[in-house]
Design a protein around this motif. Structure first.
Motif, mmCIF file in Angstrom:
data_model
loop_
_atom_site.group_PDB
_atom_site.id
_atom_site.type_symbol
_atom_site.label_atom_id
_atom_site.label_comp_id
_atom_site.label_asym_id
_atom_site.label_seq_id
_atom_site.Cartn_x
_atom_site.Cartn_y
_atom_site.Cartn_z
ATOM 1 N N LEU A 251 64.035 67.525 78.570
ATOM 2 C CA LEU A 251 62.903 67.885 78.780
ATOM 3 C C LEU A 251 63.246 69.609 78.094
ATOM 4 O O LEU A 251 64.695 70.216 78.086
ATOM 5 N N GLN A 252 62.164 69.982 77.479
ATOM 6 C CA GLN A 252 62.610 71.554 76.643
ATOM 7 C C GLN A 252 62.148 71.972 78.080
ATOM 8 O O GLN A 252 61.228 72.660 78.431
ATOM 9 N N ASP A 253 63.132 73.751 77.847
ATOM 10 C CA ASP A 253 63.103 74.390 78.669
ATOM 11 C C ASP A 253 62.341 75.788 78.144
ATOM 12 O O ASP A 253 61.993 75.269 76.636
ATOM 13 N N PRO A 254 61.349 76.374 78.963
ATOM 14 C CA PRO A 254 61.215 77.813 78.060
ATOM 15 C C PRO A 254 61.707 78.560 77.238
ATOM 16 O O PRO A 254 61.199 79.323 76.483
ATOM 17 N N PHE B 14 67.575 65.326 82.656
ATOM 18 C CA PHE B 14 66.800 65.677 84.354
ATOM 19 C C PHE B 14 66.834 63.890 84.106
ATOM 20 O O PHE B 14 66.411 63.095 83.955
ATOM 21 N N ASP B 15 67.627 63.929 85.670
ATOM 22 C CA ASP B 15 67.535 62.611 86.107
ATOM 23 C C ASP B 15 66.603 62.469 87.345
ATOM 24 O O ASP B 15 66.929 63.246 88.279
ATOM 25 N N THR B 16 65.156 61.656 86.938
ATOM 26 C CA THR B 16 64.776 61.528 87.842
ATOM 27 C C THR B 16 64.160 60.786 89.055
ATOM 28 O O THR B 16 64.262 61.408 90.138
ATOM 29 N N ALA B 17 65.739 60.532 89.865
ATOM 30 C CA ALA B 17 65.941 59.360 90.394
ATOM 31 C C ALA B 17 66.581 60.778 91.682
ATOM 32 O O ALA B 17 66.038 60.789 92.342
ATOM 33 N N SER B 18 67.329 61.607 91.091
ATOM 34 C CA SER B 18 68.072 62.618 91.959
ATOM 35 C C SER B 18 66.765 63.881 91.886
ATOM 36 O O SER B 18 66.733 64.825 93.086
ATOM 37 N N GLU B 19 66.305 64.178 90.996
ATOM 38 C CA GLU B 19 65.460 65.096 90.440
ATOM 39 C C GLU B 19 65.527 66.557 90.836
ATOM 40 O O GLU B 19 65.606 67.426 91.123
ATOM 41 N N LEU C 244 71.625 72.775 76.414
ATOM 42 C CA LEU C 244 71.691 71.802 75.502
ATOM 43 C C LEU C 244 70.832 71.782 73.632
ATOM 44 O O LEU C 244 69.004 72.129 73.981
ATOM 45 N N THR C 245 70.686 71.417 72.508
ATOM 46 C CA THR C 245 69.996 70.968 71.540
ATOM 47 C C THR C 245 69.413 69.596 71.939
ATOM 48 O O THR C 245 69.263 68.780 72.556
ATOM 49 N N SER C 246 67.777 70.131 71.119
ATOM 50 C CA SER C 246 67.505 68.410 71.590
ATOM 51 C C SER C 246 67.908 67.466 70.538
ATOM 52 O O SER C 246 67.721 66.362 71.777
ATOM 53 N N HIS C 247 68.694 67.406 69.469
ATOM 54 C CA HIS C 247 69.447 66.139 69.264
ATOM 55 C C HIS C 247 70.435 65.637 70.506
ATOM 56 O O HIS C 247 70.945 64.580 70.544
#
Length: 64
Positions: free
Chosen positions: A6-9, A16-21, A34-37
């Motif tokens: 996910l890109q932040d502002p 992002f871990d969707t299981a632990s949110e 992080l960078t997108s890569h």
């Protein structure tokens, strides 16, 4: 998929871990700023490690 990039502002990326949110962790490092890569590569690796699969339109399983 359990792990998503996910890109932040501030134009940095988080895995992002969707299981632990919560942001994912790897080797004691929280995967933020992080960078997108980096984020896309780490999310893919985490999903492979977790054995995540996606159901295609025909209902058969395929690897992500």
């Amino acid at each position: 998929m359990r792990f998503v990039a996910l890109q932040d502002p501030t134009d940095r990326w988080t895995v992002f871990d969707t299981a632990s949110e919560e942001p994912a962790e790897f080797g004691g490092r929280v995967l933020i700023g992080l960078t997108s890569h980096e984020a896309l590569r780490l999310a893919a690796a985490a999903n492979d490690e977790a054995g995540c699969r996606e159901i295609n339109v025909l209902g058969s399983r395929q690897s992500q």
